[in-house]
Design a protein around this motif. Structure first.
Motif, mmCIF file in Angstrom:
data_model
loop_
_atom_site.group_PDB
_atom_site.id
_atom_site.type_symbol
_atom_site.label_atom_id
_atom_site.label_comp_id
_atom_site.label_asym_id
_atom_site.label_seq_id
_atom_site.Cartn_x
_atom_site.Cartn_y
_atom_site.Cartn_z
ATOM 1 N N PRO A 28 0.792 -1.226 0.000
ATOM 2 C CA PRO A 28 0.000 0.000 0.000
ATOM 3 C C PRO A 28 0.823 1.275 0.000
ATOM 4 C CG PRO A 28 -0.040 -1.001 2.173
ATOM 5 C CD PRO A 28 0.637 -1.979 1.270
ATOM 6 N N VAL A 29 2.107 1.205 0.405
ATOM 7 C CA VAL A 29 2.936 2.412 0.461
ATOM 8 C C VAL A 29 4.016 2.423 -0.618
ATOM 9 C CG1 VAL A 29 2.495 2.798 2.903
ATOM 10 C CG2 VAL A 29 4.441 1.384 2.216
ATOM 11 N N GLY A 30 3.984 1.470 -1.528
ATOM 12 C CA GLY A 30 4.921 1.462 -2.643
ATOM 13 C C GLY A 30 4.466 2.422 -3.735
ATOM 14 N N PRO A 31 5.286 2.608 -4.764
ATOM 15 C CA PRO A 31 4.940 3.562 -5.821
ATOM 16 C C PRO A 31 3.669 3.214 -6.582
ATOM 17 C CG PRO A 31 6.861 2.225 -6.425
ATOM 18 C CD PRO A 31 6.601 1.976 -4.983
ATOM 19 N N ARG A 32 3.340 1.925 -6.662
ATOM 20 C CA ARG A 32 2.117 1.525 -7.369
ATOM 21 C C ARG A 32 0.885 1.538 -6.462
ATOM 22 N NH1 ARG A 32 3.946 -1.578 -12.099
ATOM 23 N NH2 ARG A 32 1.860 -2.437 -12.292
ATOM 24 N N GLY A 33 1.120 1.764 -5.172
ATOM 25 C CA GLY A 33 0.027 1.694 -4.209
ATOM 26 C C GLY A 33 -1.084 2.687 -4.480
ATOM 27 N N VAL A 34 -0.750 3.859 -5.053
ATOM 28 C CA VAL A 34 -1.792 4.863 -5.296
ATOM 29 C C VAL A 34 -2.853 4.342 -6.262
ATOM 30 C CG1 VAL A 34 -0.292 6.812 -4.784
ATOM 31 C CG2 VAL A 34 -0.414 5.963 -7.132
ATOM 32 N N TYR A 35 -2.430 3.523 -7.215
ATOM 33 C CA TYR A 35 -3.372 2.942 -8.183
ATOM 34 C C TYR A 35 -4.010 1.678 -7.621
ATOM 35 C CZ TYR A 35 -5.151 1.157 -12.660
ATOM 36 O OH TYR A 35 -5.953 0.687 -13.670
ATOM 37 N N ASP A 36 -3.170 0.785 -7.097
ATOM 38 C CA ASP A 36 -3.678 -0.491 -6.590
ATOM 39 C C ASP A 36 -4.705 -0.282 -5.477
ATOM 40 O OD1 ASP A 36 -1.685 -1.285 -8.282
ATOM 41 O OD2 ASP A 36 -0.483 -2.327 -6.775
ATOM 42 N N GLU A 37 -4.367 0.565 -4.516
ATOM 43 C CA GLU A 37 -5.262 0.755 -3.377
ATOM 44 C C GLU A 37 -6.482 1.592 -3.740
ATOM 45 O OE1 GLU A 37 -5.196 -1.006 -0.958
ATOM 46 O OE2 GLU A 37 -3.139 -1.584 -0.493
ATOM 47 N N ALA A 38 -6.347 2.489 -4.697
ATOM 48 C CA ALA A 38 -7.521 3.223 -5.165
ATOM 49 C C ALA A 38 -8.555 2.256 -5.730
ATOM 50 C CB ALA A 38 -7.116 4.252 -6.228
ATOM 51 N N LYS A 39 -8.079 1.280 -6.478
ATOM 52 C CA LYS A 39 -9.001 0.309 -7.075
ATOM 53 C C LYS A 39 -9.558 -0.660 -6.027
ATOM 54 C CE LYS A 39 -8.970 1.568 -11.405
ATOM 55 N NZ LYS A 39 -10.211 2.022 -12.073
ATOM 56 N N ARG A 40 -8.754 -1.033 -5.068
ATOM 57 C CA ARG A 40 -9.242 -1.924 -4.017
ATOM 58 C C ARG A 40 -10.300 -1.207 -3.168
ATOM 59 N NH1 ARG A 40 -5.598 -6.387 -2.880
ATOM 60 N NH2 ARG A 40 -5.801 -6.145 -0.631
ATOM 61 N N PHE A 41 -10.043 0.067 -2.847
ATOM 62 C CA PHE A 41 -11.041 0.854 -2.123
ATOM 63 C C PHE A 41 -12.316 0.993 -2.959
ATOM 64 C CE2 PHE A 41 -13.223 4.784 -1.149
ATOM 65 C CZ PHE A 41 -13.340 4.749 0.225
ATOM 66 N N GLN A 42 -12.141 1.203 -4.255
ATOM 67 C CA GLN A 42 -13.290 1.338 -5.149
ATOM 68 C C GLN A 42 -14.182 0.106 -5.105
ATOM 69 O OE1 GLN A 42 -12.982 3.023 -9.360
ATOM 70 N NE2 GLN A 42 -13.055 0.836 -9.767
ATOM 71 N N GLU A 43 -13.567 -1.051 -5.111
ATOM 72 C CA GLU A 43 -14.351 -2.292 -5.019
ATOM 73 C C GLU A 43 -15.087 -2.366 -3.686
ATOM 74 O OE1 GLU A 43 -12.545 -5.965 -5.955
ATOM 75 O OE2 GLU A 43 -11.623 -5.286 -7.825
ATOM 76 N N ALA A 44 -14.400 -2.024 -2.595
ATOM 77 C CA ALA A 44 -15.034 -2.082 -1.273
ATOM 78 C C ALA A 44 -16.201 -1.109 -1.181
ATOM 79 C CB ALA A 44 -13.992 -1.775 -0.190
ATOM 80 N N MET A 45 -16.020 0.109 -1.696
ATOM 81 C CA MET A 45 -17.089 1.103 -1.676
ATOM 82 C C MET A 45 -18.277 0.641 -2.511
ATOM 83 S SD MET A 45 -18.175 4.146 -0.736
ATOM 84 C CE MET A 45 -16.852 5.270 -0.331
ATOM 85 N N THR A 46 -17.992 0.034 -3.655
ATOM 86 C CA THR A 46 -19.066 -0.452 -4.523
ATOM 87 C C THR A 46 -19.891 -1.523 -3.834
ATOM 88 O OG1 THR A 46 -17.773 0.073 -6.505
ATOM 89 C CG2 THR A 46 -19.553 -1.530 -6.750
ATOM 90 N N MET A 47 -19.216 -2.468 -3.190
ATOM 91 C CA MET A 47 -19.947 -3.522 -2.497
ATOM 92 C C MET A 47 -20.713 -2.975 -1.299
ATOM 93 S SD MET A 47 -19.684 -6.143 -4.314
ATOM 94 C CE MET A 47 -20.571 -7.221 -3.188
ATOM 95 N N LEU A 87 14.220 -3.745 -12.722
ATOM 96 C CA LEU A 87 12.783 -3.928 -12.553
ATOM 97 C C LEU A 87 12.249 -2.904 -11.554
ATOM 98 C CD1 LEU A 87 10.576 -5.994 -13.499
ATOM 99 C CD2 LEU A 87 10.954 -7.166 -11.320
ATOM 100 N N PRO A 88 11.181 -2.181 -11.908
ATOM 101 C CA PRO A 88 10.609 -1.211 -10.964
ATOM 102 C C PRO A 88 10.073 -1.899 -9.715
ATOM 103 C CG PRO A 88 9.808 -0.825 -13.200
ATOM 104 C CD PRO A 88 10.507 -2.144 -13.216
ATOM 105 N N ALA A 89 9.981 -1.139 -8.638
ATOM 106 C CA ALA A 89 9.490 -1.684 -7.369
ATOM 107 C C ALA A 89 8.069 -2.200 -7.509
ATOM 108 C CB ALA A 89 9.541 -0.600 -6.290
ATOM 109 N N ASP A 90 7.830 -3.396 -6.963
ATOM 110 C CA ASP A 90 6.497 -4.008 -6.884
ATOM 111 C C ASP A 90 5.912 -4.363 -8.243
ATOM 112 O OD1 ASP A 90 6.645 -3.595 -4.103
ATOM 113 O OD2 ASP A 90 5.765 -1.594 -4.292
#
Length: 327
Positions: free
Chosen positions: A142-161, A271-274
């Motif tokens: 969640p705190v890696g460079p890709r976390g802003v996208y990954d966690e935004a989408k995971r939150f989006q799924e939780a909010m939708t449900m 290879l980029p992080a994560d």
């Protein structure tokens, strides 16, 4: 008749959003496109502006969303989707996945509309399960460079449900795997347009790591068909839509070199992080529930995509004035 049905598509000027606009216009719907144009381009939808059953709103869905009149369906595809974009605009990426999703779910509730939200295979992170099925919870930093996208989408799924269970909003969730086709942007950080762009310019192809990591590429027409079927299904839990034809980055680079007739070589960078090492969808659920699976062979889809990129001007043309069509 679909002509009586009205659909809002956010991210309408983007790669996937514009193809969805085309599909719903073709099916006879009245389409409302919405985009803040932070990564989208009006060139992707300019062919729709003269149509009576298409209208466009220049708006950021992270702010309050108002659309006058009835809405029957909402497809939420507004979000940066390439690493270059979401690393450059991380706050906006988080906002569109959280505030934007909240606003659109509220709109769906108010309009009594069915809403389909676009999630991503990135919710699986760098997966420890292969291939990835919908019951896998993922391996995300969640705190890696890709976390802003990954966690935004995971939150989006939780909010939708949450809106589905608490407010009884009619929801759908699609998890999209690597997709390609016309209207992608060259050099947006994703492997396919980057490779093709480098080949067209006569450059070496840049791979990361040792090139053994895998991806699975789905042609855009197949993806749109899967999304369309999911919207009109009765299934509310996430569904993977992608092509299970897995290929290593090294193998894919060789395909691009052969396709483009390039005599350049592949060079390697760290290879980029994560960065996920494997990416392959388990599409058993889509096959069973939707009767869907990809139809377009990768060689066919790549040829169409390459021809599109070759047709682009070497220098960007001065943008046309679309102001009269923007609401």
């Amino acid at each position: 008749m679909n002509g009586d049905k009205r659909v809002l598509i956010t991210g309408a000027a983007g790669f996937l959003g514009s193809h969805l606009c085309d599909r719903f216009i073709k099916e006879g719907f009245r389409v409302v496109g919405m985009d803040n144009l932070i990564t989208g381009s009006l060139r992707n939808i300019e062919h729709l502006f003269q149509l009576e059953n298409f209208e466009f709103y220049h708006h950021d869905v992270s702010k309050f969303v108002h659309v006058p009149g009835n809405l029957d369906y909402i497809l939420h595809f507004a979000s940066p989707a390439s690493p270059i974009d979401y690393l450059k605009i991380p706050i906006q990426t988080l906002k569109v996945g959280s505030l934007g999703t909240h606003n659109l779910l509220g709109l769906a509730r108010a309009k009594k509309a069915r809403i389909l939200v676009a999630s991503t295979s990135e919710v699986y992170g760098d997966p420890l399960v292969h291939p990835q099925h919908e019951d896998y919870w993922g391996n995300v930093n969640p705190v890696g460079p890709r976390g802003v996208y990954d966690e935004a989408k995971r939150f989006q799924e939780a909010m939708t449900m949450a809106y589905h269970t608490y407010h009884k909003v009619d929801t759908r969730i699609v998890r999209i795997f690597n997709t390609y086709g016309p209207r992608m942007r060259l050099n947006d950080g994703r492997v396919l347009p980057t490779f093709i762009g480098q080949a067209i310019r006569g450059e070496d192809l840049t791979a990361f790591g040792d090139g053994s990591q895998t991806r699975s590429f789905c042609y855009v027409d197949d993806l749109v068909e899967g999304i369309y079927r999911l919207l009109f299904s009765n299934y509310v839990n996430p569904v993977n839509i992608g092509n299970p034809g897995e290929i290593t980055i090294n193998e894919f680079a060789e395909e691009i070199l052969k396709l483009t007739g390039s005599d350049r070589k592949v060079i390697y960078k760290p290879l980029p992080a994560d960065d996920p090492k494997q990416r392959k969808p388990d599409i058993s659920r889509a096959r069973e529930l939707l009767g869907w699976e990809p139809r377009v062979d990768r060689s066919e889809g790549l040829q169409i995509t390459y021809d599109y990129f070759k047709s682009l001007p070497e220098v960007d043309i001065t943008p046309k004035d679309f102001s009269e069509y923007i609401r």
